[in-house]
Design a protein around this motif. Structure first.
Motif, mmCIF file in Angstrom:
data_model
loop_
_atom_site.group_PDB
_atom_site.id
_atom_site.type_symbol
_atom_site.label_atom_id
_atom_site.label_comp_id
_atom_site.label_asym_id
_atom_site.label_seq_id
_atom_site.Cartn_x
_atom_site.Cartn_y
_atom_site.Cartn_z
ATOM 1 N N VAL A 146 1.383 0.091 1.207
ATOM 2 C CA VAL A 146 1.377 0.011 -0.255
ATOM 3 C C VAL A 146 0.102 0.703 -0.724
ATOM 4 O O VAL A 146 -0.996 0.334 -0.301
ATOM 5 C CB VAL A 146 1.377 -1.456 -0.753
ATOM 6 N N GLN A 159 -3.032 3.719 -6.923
ATOM 7 C CA GLN A 159 -4.021 4.657 -7.425
ATOM 8 C C GLN A 159 -4.336 4.277 -8.867
ATOM 9 O O GLN A 159 -3.438 4.216 -9.703
ATOM 10 C CB GLN A 159 -3.514 6.089 -7.341
ATOM 11 N N LEU A 188 -0.699 4.035 -10.485
ATOM 12 C CA LEU A 188 0.485 4.528 -9.789
ATOM 13 C C LEU A 188 0.649 3.720 -8.510
ATOM 14 O O LEU A 188 -0.337 3.395 -7.850
ATOM 15 C CB LEU A 188 0.332 6.007 -9.428
ATOM 16 N N VAL A 189 1.883 3.410 -8.163
ATOM 17 C CA VAL A 189 2.168 2.627 -6.957
ATOM 18 C C VAL A 189 3.090 3.441 -6.061
ATOM 19 O O VAL A 189 4.097 3.968 -6.511
ATOM 20 C CB VAL A 189 2.831 1.274 -7.314
ATOM 21 N N GLU A 190 2.717 3.532 -4.788
ATOM 22 C CA GLU A 190 3.555 4.164 -3.773
ATOM 23 C C GLU A 190 3.818 3.143 -2.671
ATOM 24 O O GLU A 190 2.917 2.404 -2.283
ATOM 25 C CB GLU A 190 2.860 5.369 -3.162
ATOM 26 N N VAL A 191 5.035 3.115 -2.181
ATOM 27 C CA VAL A 191 5.419 2.192 -1.116
ATOM 28 C C VAL A 191 6.130 2.989 -0.044
ATOM 29 O O VAL A 191 6.965 3.837 -0.340
ATOM 30 C CB VAL A 191 6.341 1.076 -1.668
ATOM 31 N N GLU A 192 5.769 2.741 1.203
ATOM 32 C CA GLU A 192 6.453 3.363 2.346
ATOM 33 C C GLU A 192 7.044 2.278 3.213
ATOM 34 O O GLU A 192 6.322 1.340 3.573
ATOM 35 C CB GLU A 192 5.476 4.197 3.168
ATOM 36 N N ALA A 226 10.052 4.123 1.083
ATOM 37 C CA ALA A 226 10.366 4.081 -0.346
ATOM 38 C C ALA A 226 11.605 3.222 -0.601
ATOM 39 O O ALA A 226 12.652 3.420 0.010
ATOM 40 C CB ALA A 226 10.590 5.490 -0.882
ATOM 41 N N VAL A 256 8.619 -1.527 -4.715
ATOM 42 C CA VAL A 256 7.822 -0.832 -5.729
ATOM 43 C C VAL A 256 7.698 -1.704 -6.972
ATOM 44 O O VAL A 256 6.604 -1.859 -7.533
ATOM 45 C CB VAL A 256 8.441 0.544 -6.079
ATOM 46 N N ARG A 300 4.278 -3.252 -8.477
ATOM 47 C CA ARG A 300 3.901 -2.984 -9.871
ATOM 48 C C ARG A 300 3.712 -4.297 -10.632
ATOM 49 O O ARG A 300 2.804 -4.410 -11.455
ATOM 50 C CB ARG A 300 4.953 -2.126 -10.564
#
Length: 127
Positions: free
Chosen positions: A37, A40, A90-94, A96, A101, A105
């Motif tokens: 997770v 940014q 900004l949120v990134e999840v791997e 996806a 997400v 958030r």
């Protein structure tokens, strides 16, 4: 005495739910559900006055995300200039997926809304 087959033992059925050939990494990934997770932050969009407050915000985000994504790698950093300037974060999840997400958030929005990180910690007068 002849050995007993593992499928005949009740304890053997409870001990391992992994099939043959699956590793411990796969087991950890399935427990986590999310491998990484990344959040940014756009400091210009956030109600942050100084560097110590920004640090407390990052720590509050780490604690909040750690509760939900216990086995995941969590990164909280500043957004590079020019990336996502219209949003505060900004949120990134791997890997996806829509649900993690949204959960990430929601955690970040809750931390920003509660603003406990804005309070200056009390100084220790015992020195």
């Amino acid at each position: 005495m002849a050995p007993i087959a593992p499928e005949k033992l009740k304890i053997a059925r409870l001990a391992s739910r992994l099939g043959d050939g699956e590793s411990a990494e796969r087991a950890a990934a399935s427990r986590a559900g999310v491998a990484r997770v990344a959040v940014q932050l756009n400091r210009a969009q956030l109600p942050v006055d100084d560097d110590p407050m920004h640090f407390r915000l990052k720590m509050a985000l780490l604690r909040g995300l750690r509760r939900r994504f216990r086995y995941s790698l969590i990164e909280v950093d500043d957004a590079p200039p020019g990336v996502g300037q219209s949003e505060p974060f900004l949120v990134e999840v791997e890997p996806a997926a829509a649900l993690p997400v949204e959960q990430a958030r929601a955690v970040v929005a809750r931390v920003l809304r509660r603003r406990k990180w804005r309070d200056v910690p009390a100084e220790d007068d015992s020195l």
